[in-house]
Scaffold this motif. Structure first.
Motif, mmCIF file in Angstrom:
data_model
loop_
_atom_site.group_PDB
_atom_site.id
_atom_site.type_symbol
_atom_site.label_atom_id
_atom_site.label_comp_id
_atom_site.label_asym_id
_atom_site.label_seq_id
_atom_site.Cartn_x
_atom_site.Cartn_y
_atom_site.Cartn_z
ATOM 1 N N ALA A 575 -9.492 -26.242 40.465
ATOM 2 C CA ALA A 575 -9.283 -27.354 39.827
ATOM 3 C C ALA A 575 -9.565 -28.465 40.680
ATOM 4 N N SER A 576 -9.131 -28.604 41.817
ATOM 5 C CA SER A 576 -9.513 -29.722 42.870
ATOM 6 C C SER A 576 -10.894 -30.057 43.087
ATOM 7 N N ARG A 577 -11.651 -28.982 43.145
ATOM 8 C CA ARG A 577 -13.196 -29.096 43.026
ATOM 9 C C ARG A 577 -13.614 -29.832 41.867
ATOM 10 N N ALA A 578 -13.258 -29.441 40.757
ATOM 11 C CA ALA A 578 -13.658 -30.002 39.592
ATOM 12 C C ALA A 578 -13.356 -31.400 39.544
ATOM 13 N N LEU A 579 -12.025 -31.687 39.994
ATOM 14 C CA LEU A 579 -11.527 -33.204 39.744
ATOM 15 C C LEU A 579 -12.498 -34.072 41.122
ATOM 16 N N TRP A 580 -12.614 -33.175 42.026
ATOM 17 C CA TRP A 580 -13.541 -34.248 43.145
ATOM 18 C C TRP A 580 -14.851 -34.380 42.721
ATOM 19 N N LEU A 581 -15.646 -33.479 42.439
ATOM 20 C CA LEU A 581 -16.986 -33.703 41.834
ATOM 21 C C LEU A 581 -16.991 -34.184 40.424
#
Length: 584
Positions: A575-581
């Protein structure tokens, strides 16, 4: 009415010469004329005056004495009335930083062709760009592409332009010749690619991809700086790569096969070109308007030192590829590949252990832009490592609180860029701490003022990625500790602290044989049978002398790193990756 007017004419296409006439209204005073020694955005003294011919002047039919005071300064004797100064500029620099003129096109940056009248820097100025006068070349269909504000010139035509001051005059490069226009719109402002040179390009795809990238950046900052239009002045060549930012345009060079040919997967060369487009566009905010205090105003007579170039180029280099994945023109797998390439480039160079980002920024004038055989051992790129530190900062902020680097850049725009206030040397760090509420002095001490490397393995694990050395089973495990010049057996660089340095090998040596076998281009193959610690006899030429050395082979360092999905990644990390990218 402007009391300073320039006329610039492509006078000799074959001779690569522009003629420039500068007309100044005076009240009996003498004139001091100067030319910049460097161009904003490229931190190297280039001494553009070396391309100027003899400077002459006259007033009311009388020749005036012109004395040259130093390499960039001329003094014209006093006269009451209209003073006309004339000179020619040799234009055969195919980079994005100077001027070029031939039978196919003309290009110039104002900093390399327009003398400045001291004391008139803040006065309105006018310039007339004339069509070529060469009778031997057909130029009837030549046009002009520039973001200089028109003052009578027709759209895409030769004619008269007006600017508010000298700084603005030299910040609107000019392309003339035959070119194709690729239009698109961002935030209600017309944008164009101006493609010069032979090309075969899917212009619809280029426009669509660029528009998505530009809109992503506008969304990040919340607004587009005020401008009538934006131009990507793009010279297409057989090979080449480079760019330079300006206040409403950028000058680009790209390889012909880097342009898109059809829809579908973006290949590596096209991705690299889109990264360049993204990089120069991000500079609209970060460096053209958010800029160091020492650049407000630019002091173009000599070097202007700052430790913040890593912020303006490194942070921009972080966001240029990030904007590609956020805009959807590449997927997260392609972004991971781009990121791993940057990591590999930094870690493969010894220089990042011996020069800090602050030092790299400060010494750009004498080190980064003047590379030699020792540069990989002594210099770190404030672009590449700066991008990694920017990413590390972003992921650290996301992991430790609610703020992001996006929030920091918006605050930088609000505090400095939108108000036209220069950033003090501690300004970026102060904004980071204000926005995040975190004490990050230890981070900046280690990453910027010292030579420590960010713990990218742990930071990428927080977004569900695993960073590891690439598996290369076919490669030898041993190394001589040297880098050879492309297509040659000449040593380009001896790695600092390597077995080659201990044995006495030097840059410029030409390898002849290893243990009696001819090297040619077979170094890796010749080393493959040997183990770490084995001793080999190396024959080489140093200048015209044949010399022998014994080298104790060392372990070949990892040169390539890859990013893959971490097997243990949990939902929070994904989820953190999806938010970051900003994955959709």
């Amino acid at each position: 009415m402007s009391t300073v007017h320039y006329d610039i004419t492509p006078a000799s296409l074959g001779g690569h010469r522009f003629d420039v006439r500068l007309t100044v209204q005076t009240d009996g005073e003498g004139l001091d004329l100067t030319l910049p020694t460097w161009i904003p955005g490229s931190y190297l003294v280039r001494d553009f005056s070396k391309h100027l011919g003899r400077v002459t002047a006259h007033c009311s039919g009388r020749a005036l004495r012109v004395r040259k005071h130093d390499k960039r300064r001329w003094r014209v004797e006093p006269c009451d009335g209209e003073v006309v100064i004339e000179y020619e500029v040799y234009a055969h620099d195919l980079s994005v930083r100077g001027a070029h003129l031939d039978s196919t096109h003309g290009f110039f940056n104002g900093s390399s062709v327009f003398l400045e009248v001291e004391g008139r820097e803040e006065q309105p100025l006018t310039v007339t760009i004339h069509a070529p006068t060469d009778e031997h070349v057909s130029v009837k269909d030549w046009r002009v592409a520039t973001t200089l504000p028109r003052d009578g010139a027709s759209e895409w035509g030769f004619g008269r332009f007006r600017v508010s001051n000298y700084a603005e005059l030299i910040d609107h490069p000019v392309e003339m010749g035959r070119f194709d226009l690729v239009p698109f719109e961002v935030a209600g402002v017309p944008h164009y690619f101006v493609l010069s040179g032979r090309h075969h390009c899917d212009t619809a795809r280029l426009a669509d991809d660029a528009a998505r990238i530009c809109r992503t950046q506008v969304d990040l900052f919340g607004e587009l700086p005020s401008m009538e239009r934006y131009l990507f002045l793009t010279r297409v060549e057989g090979s080449g790569y480079g760019g330079l930012e300006h206040r409403a345009s950028s000058a680009l060079v790209c390889a012909r096969d880097a342009l898109p040919k059809h829809s579908g997967h973006a290949d590596k060369k096209y991705r690299q070109f889109l990264g360049l487009v993204s990089h120069e566009y991000f500079h609209l905010w970060n460096v053209k308007r958010i800029k160091p205090a020492v650049f407000t105003p630019y002091a173009l007579e000599g070097e202007s030192y700052t430790e913040l170039l890593w912020v303006f180029e490194g942070v921009t280099s972080y966001y240029d590829d990030l904007a590609l994945v956020r805009s959807g023109v590449i997927d997260e797998k392609a972004y991971a590949e781009l990121l791993s390439n940057t990591i590999s480039r930094v870690r493969a160079s010894v220089g990042h252990r011996h020069q800090s980002l602050a030092e790299s920024s400060f010494d750009a004038w004498v080190k980064f832009y003047k590379p030699d055989e020792n540069t990989p051992n002594a210099v770190v790129s404030y672009y590449a490592k700066g991008a990694l530190v920017a990413m590390a900062l972003d992921l650290t902020l996301r992991e430790r609180g609610d703020a992001t680097l996006d929030d920091v850049m918006r605050a930088m725009w609000s505090h400095y860029g939108s108000r036209d206030v220069g950033v003090p040397e501690d300004g970026f760090e102060e904004v980071v701490e204000q926005v995040s509420g975190l004490h990050l002095r230890p981070f900046f001490d280690a990453m910027v003022r010292d030579t420590q490397a960010p713990d990218l393995e742990a930071l990428l694990e927080s977004v569900g990625w695993q960073l590891m050395p690439a598996s290369e089973p076919a490669a030898p495990i041993t190394s001589l500790g040297v880098t050879l010049a492309a297509g040659s057996s000449e040593i380009k660089t001896v790695r600092r602290g390597s077995c080659a340095e201990r044995a006495g090998l030097a840059a410029g040596d030409t390898l002849i044989a290893i243990n009696g076998l001819r090297v040619a281009d077979k170094v890796a193959a010749l080393l493959k049978p040997y183990s770490v610690g084995d001793r080999v006899r190396v024959h080489l030429f140093r200048r015209d002398e044949l010399i022998e050395f014994d080298v104790v082979l060392e372990k070949r360092p990892a040169t390539r790193w890859v990013i893959a999905d971490a097997p243990q990644a949990d939902d929070r990390a994904l989820a953190s990756r999806a938010l970051w990218l900003q994955l959709h």
